[in-house]
Each structure stands twice: as structure tokens, then as C-alpha cells.
Write a protein that holds these residues in place. Structure first.
Motif, PDB file in Angstrom:
ATOM      1  N   GLN A 110      30.047  54.036  87.518  1.00  0.00           N
ATOM      2  CA  GLN A 110      29.917  52.637  87.140  1.00  0.00           C
ATOM      3  C   GLN A 110      30.769  52.328  85.917  1.00  0.00           C
ATOM      4  O   GLN A 110      30.793  53.073  84.938  1.00  0.00           O
ATOM      5  CB  GLN A 110      28.451  52.303  86.861  1.00  0.00           C
TER       6      GLN A 110
ATOM      7  N   ILE B  19      35.677  57.058  80.473  1.00  0.00           N
ATOM      8  CA  ILE B  19      37.092  56.818  80.737  1.00  0.00           C
ATOM      9  C   ILE B  19      37.204  55.763  81.832  1.00  0.00           C
ATOM     10  O   ILE B  19      36.528  55.845  82.856  1.00  0.00           O
ATOM     11  CB  ILE B  19      37.804  58.118  81.192  1.00  0.00           C
TER      12      ILE B  19
ATOM     13  N   LEU C 100      40.037  62.350  86.249  1.00  0.00           N
ATOM     14  CA  LEU C 100      39.563  62.287  84.861  1.00  0.00           C
ATOM     15  C   LEU C 100      38.070  61.995  84.784  1.00  0.00           C
ATOM     16  O   LEU C 100      37.531  61.795  83.700  1.00  0.00           O
ATOM     17  CB  LEU C 100      40.341  61.213  84.098  1.00  0.00           C
TER      18      LEU C 100
ATOM     19  N   ASN D 281      35.581  55.324  75.853  1.00  0.00           N
ATOM     20  CA  ASN D 281      36.357  56.082  74.867  1.00  0.00           C
ATOM     21  C   ASN D 281      37.854  55.936  75.152  1.00  0.00           C
ATOM     22  O   ASN D 281      38.657  55.785  74.244  1.00  0.00           O
ATOM     23  CB  ASN D 281      35.932  57.560  74.932  1.00  0.00           C
ATOM     24  N   LEU D 282      38.212  55.966  76.431  1.00  0.00           N
ATOM     25  CA  LEU D 282      39.616  55.780  76.814  1.00  0.00           C
ATOM     26  C   LEU D 282      39.739  54.673  77.845  1.00  0.00           C
ATOM     27  O   LEU D 282      39.115  54.737  78.915  1.00  0.00           O
ATOM     28  CB  LEU D 282      40.193  57.085  77.394  1.00  0.00           C
TER      29      LEU D 282
ATOM     30  N   PHE E 228      42.654  53.200  79.986  1.00  0.00           N
ATOM     31  CA  PHE E 228      44.013  53.570  80.383  1.00  0.00           C
ATOM     32  C   PHE E 228      44.510  52.503  81.364  1.00  0.00           C
ATOM     33  O   PHE E 228      44.032  52.427  82.495  1.00  0.00           O
ATOM     34  CB  PHE E 228      43.935  54.952  81.060  1.00  0.00           C
TER      35      PHE E 228
ATOM     36  N   ASN F 123      39.916  53.807  72.544  1.00  0.00           N
ATOM     37  CA  ASN F 123      41.353  54.096  72.626  1.00  0.00           C
ATOM     38  C   ASN F 123      41.933  53.381  73.836  1.00  0.00           C
ATOM     39  O   ASN F 123      41.551  53.672  74.964  1.00  0.00           O
ATOM     40  CB  ASN F 123      41.587  55.598  72.790  1.00  0.00           C
TER      41      ASN F 123
END
Lengths: 318, 264
Positions: free
Chosen positions: A195, A201, A225, A257-258, A260, A279
């Protein structure tokens, strides 16, 4: 101040993100009296809320909870209680009840509050984003009547539960009257995989991906990932991916946290939903794309070519 | 079927923030010159759904209502070019100082004055100040139901059956008329105005209502919420652009950085 927090639980467990309300209340000082009004969830899960008093309305089928029932219950609840501030957070029910209640009771209303600024005898000031996420505004709100606030999602920390139990006072959930809508059917369409709003990530694609097939690479990377799949409005509107993956003002608000991103330019609509990511890594062929202004790392490249290299490299190191 | 759609003129939400400026005199965000305002995107979805719905009835009309100050007629006439029948406005400098309650009162009074309507469509929120609340005010002031984030609407016998969007799914709901309906982009793209539509719209007169005619009370328009200041948040972020001679090299460099940071 006399503060009421309003919490909507969509299932048996306590809605954890609602605990952001208590971090917000902490910003307002330490001498406030805090009450909580909770709709739904297991009664046992809520007695440790950081509140001086707790009210609880049991909800039978919380997936199909009608916001008008909550509105009517709150209207009645407030008929013999007075609060200076009523705090909601962002969810389907609160998005309906908070503004409607403000008009019904003639209270002031300010949504998407991200910061408390100051308070004096006549007014209280808050910051909220305007024009998507492009700008911010300081608002002053008259404190002579009750103020309803909706806090912006992920702008405040989740506050840990108290170690002590408080007494939970049960109230009855009112049934809506005929002057409102009636729910006939509720269908939840869960997106596949992890979810979005729980993932550490998130791999997300936008207009630059260019096709439905392009999202296959994103899915593969997300799986590698152990992340979730997101998308911008452009990608969803082009039907490359289901709406349940939408990140942004009108979709999910996430803080992984990430984050992308591939082929996302960073329109304010989109930034609203991802700006709290710890990030942000952006891949875009346009060096002026505004997403780079919010990213930790940027790669200027064709996103469809680049993602293949990323997938290969991840496979190499795993 | 008598339908009304409330629309708002806003700065184009697709303008990148470096093309925006802040006028702290009027507490507004303005585009750098020569970029035209638009009709709020979700309001155009509302116009689209209203037009689609009205096509099911032999006798129907779609009226557009807009309030503000110094409205741009070329902008707010777009729904007429899409096929709506008439445009009714109320313009006054004092409208700019009103908060959501004032605006909802003005719209409600205009609806009462020019109606009655069976359905009032509104966009779910405006892209400039994102309050997502005025339609709730209309519903409360007129004491009629509101169904938010509607994708589809049908009339079956005397009942209105609606598909509304919720997080991770949808709901089928039933409502009586009159009611307020709010829409988002789930409605689908608003239709493009045809050339004929644009020609006809340019000839149509805007029906103007004066604020005085609405007989608002002082308590209606006194704002409880005021904007003190608008600013662009400082961007202290310095992005690190990952270099490399090929995409492969860039990918390796990026993954190395992400690993070093403990992000993956």
C-alpha cells in the motif's frame, strides 16, 4: 484552550495517522484541556489517547460510514459542549464533516494547517499552503467563536500513546435524516502490492513514462526494492495506471523514506502529495523540471532508458 | 431539468512557480504578465458532468454562476462555449475580502434568486486557495443534500443515483432533489468548445446581478478568517545532479549514493 480532536477509524485498529493531531495540539502549548471524539474502531484501542476525556461512538460498518451520520452526531454532541478549537485530520469523512459542520454551527474553518504561528486575545495564526504547494499563507482566525481546523497530512509527527488509560464515554451514532444521501453500495478497490501510504519506498511515474507498458518497468523496480507504485495525475488520466496509485492533492499523501520519480515534472498538484518524503530522487530529461528543486538527487536522462539501467544495477547488487 | 454550475476564475495551476508573483496588497497570487487566467479545472469537470446529465432530458437548461471582482469575460464564458445556456455573475470589490462563508452566502442567494434549480454542480475545490468548502456552505444554507466527488449521476424515476469516489474505491448513493454535487477529474476531460460554440458564447450577454440586490446581512460577509501574508517558501534544497558518461554510469553512481545514504 478547550480543544477537541476528532478521529475517524476506518477499521478496528486505531487510525495511526490521526495521532498527528496530538503533535499539532502540543505546538499550541501545554495548558490546554484536550478531549477526543472517536468514531469507529475497537473501544479498547482508544483509551490511551493523550486526552483528558474521551468520547466514543461505535460504528457498525465503518467502510460504509455515512459522513452525514458523523455530522449529525457532532452537531448534537456540540449542543451542550463548548470548544475553542476542533481539530480534524484529512480523510474522506473529515473532508466532508469539517467544512459542513463549520457552516452549520457558524464556526470559522481553516483546512490544511501545517503550522501554528501565534495566538493573542483576539486571533490565532496558522500557516497553510496555497496555490497547490507553490506558496504559503499566514492566516489569522477570529477566536471569538469556535474554530475548526483540519491539519495537513504528514505535517506533524505521530504522537505516541499515553501510558495511562482514560475513561471512554460512549455516545450514540446518529442516523442521517432524509435530507441527506443514502449509501446503497460500497466497493473498495485495493491496489496490488504494498500500500502506497504505508510503503518506505515509493516508485512513481508521470507523463514522461509515455505508455502503459512503461509502467511495467516501474512495477518491476518497485518489486525489487520492496516498494509501492505511485503515479502522477497525467499518468492516471492517460489510463496507464489505476487511480488507486495516484499521488497528489487529489490522491494519496505519502511520506516514504525514498520517493523515486521517473518522468514527473513536479506540478504543484503532485508536490502536495509527496513533499513530505524524506528523500526525493528525480529522473527527468528536462533540467528545469521543478521536481529537481525538491529532490536530494537528480538525474537528467530519458526516464524509460534510465530505469532499465537502474533495474539492472539493483539486480547486480542484490 | 434545471441545472446550475458554480465556477471560479483562478490563476492557471499549471504555471510553474517561477512564473507567479505575489501581490501582498490584494493578498493574491498573480501570474507574471500575459498568462491568462483559467476556469478552475474541477469546475470544468462540473460543467462537463452537468452538460452530459442535461442531455438526458428533453427540456433542460444549464446556467453558470460566477462571483468575484474584475472577472475576465473571455475566461468565464468558456462553459457557454462548451454548451451551457447562460452565464450569471456578481462582481464587487468587497467579494475579494470575503471568506468561505461570505462566498457561500453570495452563491446561495444567487441560486435562490435565479433558480429554483434541481441540481447545483460545483468543482470539489479551487486550485488557488484549496479550501474545498464553499459547496458545503451552499448545501447547509439551502438545507439540501450534498454528494461530494461524484463521477456519474443518473435519474431513475424520481431518484438521483450517484457514483461517488472514496479512498480506494467508490460508493453508489441515492439522493433526492434538489441537491449539490461536487466533482473532480474522475468525471473525465471536459469537452472542447466548438467553433460554433465559441461564436455563440461571444454573442451571449452576461446576466449581471449587483451585490446589493442579494440583501446580505453584515454578519454574512464579515470574515472570520483572513489572509495576513502570502509568500513563496524559501527553497533551501540543493539537488545533487548525478553525473556520468552514460545512463549506465549514472545509474551505478546513483545506486552507490543511495546505498551510502542507507536509503536502499
Amino acid at each position: 484552550m478547550n480543544i477537541l480532536s476528532v478521529i475517524i477509524n476506518e477499521n478496528d485498529d486505531l487510525n495511526e495517522s490521526s495521532l498527528e493531531i496530538f503533535s499539532f495540539i502540543d505546538q499550541l502549548g501545554s495548558t490546554n484541556k484536550i478531549s477526543s471524539l472517536v468514531f469507529g474502531g475497537e473501544k479498547s484501542a482508544i483509551s490511551k489517547l493523550c486526552s483528558d476525556e474521551i468520547f466514543y461512538a461505535s460504528v457498525e460498518n465503518s467502510e460504509a460510514l455515512n459522513p452525514n451520520n458523523v455530522l449529525k452526531t457532532m452537531d448534537k454532541f456540540l449542543s451542550d459542549k463548548k470548544f475553542d478549537l476542533i481539530v480534524f485530520q484529512k480523510d474522506d469523512i473529515s473532508n466532508f464533516v469539517a467544512p459542513a459542520l463549520s457552516f452549520r454551527k457558524d464556526f470559522a474553518y481553516l483546512p490544511d494547517v501545517k503550522k501554528f504561528v501565534s495566538k493573542n486575545e483576539s486571533e490565532i495564526k496558522f500557516v497553510r499552503p496555497v496555490h497547490g504547494e507553490s506558496a504559503e499563507a499566514i492566516y489569522s482566525v477570529d477566536i471569538s467563536s469556535t474554530i475548526i481546523i483540519k491539519i495537513r497530512k504528514s505535517s506533524f509527527e505521530i504522537k505516541q500513546l499515553s501510558k495511562q488509560n482514560s475513561i471512554v464515554n460512549e455516545i450514540i451514532l446518529e442516523e442521517q435524516d432524509e435530507n441527506t444521501f443514502k449509501i446503497l453500495e460500497t466497493e473498495k478497490v485495493k491496489s496490488e502490492g504494498i500500500q502506497l501510504d504505508e510503503a518506505e519506498i515509493v516508485i512513481s511515474g508521470g507523463r514522461g513514462i509515455g505508455s502503459k507498458e512503461g509502467f511495467d518497468n516501474l512495477k518491476e523496480l518497485a518489486e525489487l526494492l520492496n516498494g509501492a507504485l505511485g503515479a502522477s495525475r497525467a499518468a492516471v488520466e492517460s489510463e496507464w495506471i489505476e487511480t488507486s496509485h495516484l499521488v497528489g492533492l487529489t490522491g494519496k499523501w505519502i511520506s516514504p523514506n525514498l520517493y523515486f520519480t521517473f518522468g514527473i515534472s513536479g506540478a504543484s498538484q503532485h508536490l502536495a502529495g509527496c513533499i513530505n518524503s524524506k528523500n526525493i530522487v528525480a529522473v527527468n530529461k528536462d533540467p528545469d523540471a521543478s521536481i529537481f528543486n525538491h529532490s536530494k538527487f537528480g538525474v537528467i536522462a530519458d526516464c524509460n532508458d534510465f530505469i532499465k539501467e537502474v533495474i539492472e544495477e539493483i539486480k547486480n547488487i542484490q | 431539468m434545471k441545472i446550475c454550475v458554480c465556477i471560479k476564475e483562478v490563476p492557471d495551476s499549471d504555471i510553474p512557480s517561477n512564473k507567479l508573483q505575489i501581490d501582498n496588497q490584494s493578498k493574491k497570487i498573480l501570474p507574471v504578465e500575459n498568462i491568462s487566467n483559467i476556469v478552475n479545472g474541477f469546475d470544468l469537470n462540473a460543467v462537463e458532468l452537468a452538460l452530459r446529465f442535461s442531455e438526458n432530458f428533453e427540456e433542460s437548461s444549464v446556467s453558470i454562476i460566477s462571483v468575484g471582482n474584475n472577472l475576465t469575460s473571455d475566461v468565464i464564458k468558456k462553459p457557454l462555449a462548451m454548451g451551457a445556456d447562460e452565464l450569471i455573475t456578481c462582481e464587487d470589490p468587497s467579494i475579494e475580502k470575503m471568506d468561505i462563508k461570505g462566498i457561500a452566502k453570495v452563491l446561495s442567494k444567487m441560486i435562490l434568486k435565479t433558480g429554483p434549480y434541481d441540481i447545483i454542480f460545483c468543482g470539489r475545490h479551487a486550485s488557488d486557495f484549496d479550501n474545498a468548502s464553499v459547496p458545503f456552505g451552499i448545501s447547509e444554507f439551502l438545507s439540501i443534500p450534498l454528494v461530494n466527488i461524484v463521477k456519474n449521476i443518473k435519474k431513475i424515476n424520481k431518484k438521483i443515483i450517484i457514483e461517488r469516489i472514496i479512498t480506494d474505491g467508490f460508493q453508489k448513493v441515492e439522493s433526492k432533489m434538489p441537491l449539490v454535487v461536487t466533482t473532480g477529474n474522475q468525471v473525465g476531460d471536459p469537452r472542447y468548445p466548438t467553433l460554433k460554440g465559441i461564436m455563440e458564447a461571444s454573442k451571449k450577454q452576461i446576466k449581471k446581478i449587483l451585490l446589493e440586490e442579494l440583501e446580505l446581512e453584515q454578519n454574512d460577509i464579515k470574515p472570520k478568517v483572513k489572509i495576513e501574508e502570502i509568500y513563496f517558501p524559501e527553497n533551501e534544497n540543493n539537488v545533487e545532479i548525478i553525473e556520468g558518461n552514460s545512463n549506465k554510469e549514472k545509474a551505478i553512481n546513483l545506486i552507490t549514493k543511495l546505498k551510502a545514504e542507507g536509503v536502499i
